[in-house]
Design a protein around this motif. Structure first.
Motif, PDB file in Angstrom:
ATOM      1  N   GLN A  25       0.794  -1.218   0.000  1.00  0.00           N
ATOM      2  CA  GLN A  25       0.000   0.000   0.000  1.00  0.00           C
ATOM      3  C   GLN A  25       0.832   1.276   0.000  1.00  0.00           C
ATOM      4  N   SER A  26       2.154   1.148   0.125  1.00  0.00           N
ATOM      5  CA  SER A  26       3.010   2.334   0.167  1.00  0.00           C
ATOM      6  C   SER A  26       4.398   1.996  -0.360  1.00  0.00           C
ATOM      7  N   GLU A  99       4.796   6.578  -6.649  1.00  0.00           N
ATOM      8  CA  GLU A  99       3.409   6.281  -6.327  1.00  0.00           C
ATOM      9  C   GLU A  99       2.505   7.264  -7.041  1.00  0.00           C
TER      10      GLU A  99
END
Length: 129
Positions: A25-26, A99
């Protein structure tokens, strides 16, 4: 994973991973995974990370594409021989992780060492479910 030429001269391997295609997620979670891969590798060594987004956004003249939310470089080295001083110009290696709103884009410059390319390609593909 595809190979592209950036700025008409840099051979780069790149992979766009939709957030729905990964459990990560990161960028920090991806870096934890990459650090484990380096630790398991017989030659590679972890050097550190560089927060390219923070650096560029801190500059008065810094420019960042609107769709980039975060960007860091994971830095490691596969050097198992130092045959001449000039070899240092192509070391260490970096895997860039950017991202976006709905995806991560991972990329690295082609290394002169095929084993390093193979390992980095496997690591990058390894973030996919």
């Amino acid at each position: 994973m595809k190979q592209i030429t950036v700025m008409e001269k840099y051979p780069v391997f790149t992979l766009r991973v939709e957030k729905s295609e990964t459990d990560y997620q990161s960028i920090d979670e991806i870096f934890t995974y990459l650090k484990v891969q380096v630790d398991l590798h017989s030659v590679a060594t972890y050097i550190g990370e560089f927060d390219h987004y923070a650096h560029t956004s801190s500059l008065e003249v810094g420019e960042i594409a609107d769709d980039i939310k975060a960007a860091k470089n994971f830095i490691c080295c596969f050097g198992k021989a130092l045959p001449k001083p000039e070899v240092m110009a192509v070391r260490p290696r970096a895997i860039g992780v950017a991202e976006l709103e709905d995806a991560f884009v991972l990329s690295f410059l082609e290394a002169p060492n095929p084993d390093a390319n193979k390992a980095m390609e496997q690591w990058v593909k390894g973030i996919m479910k």
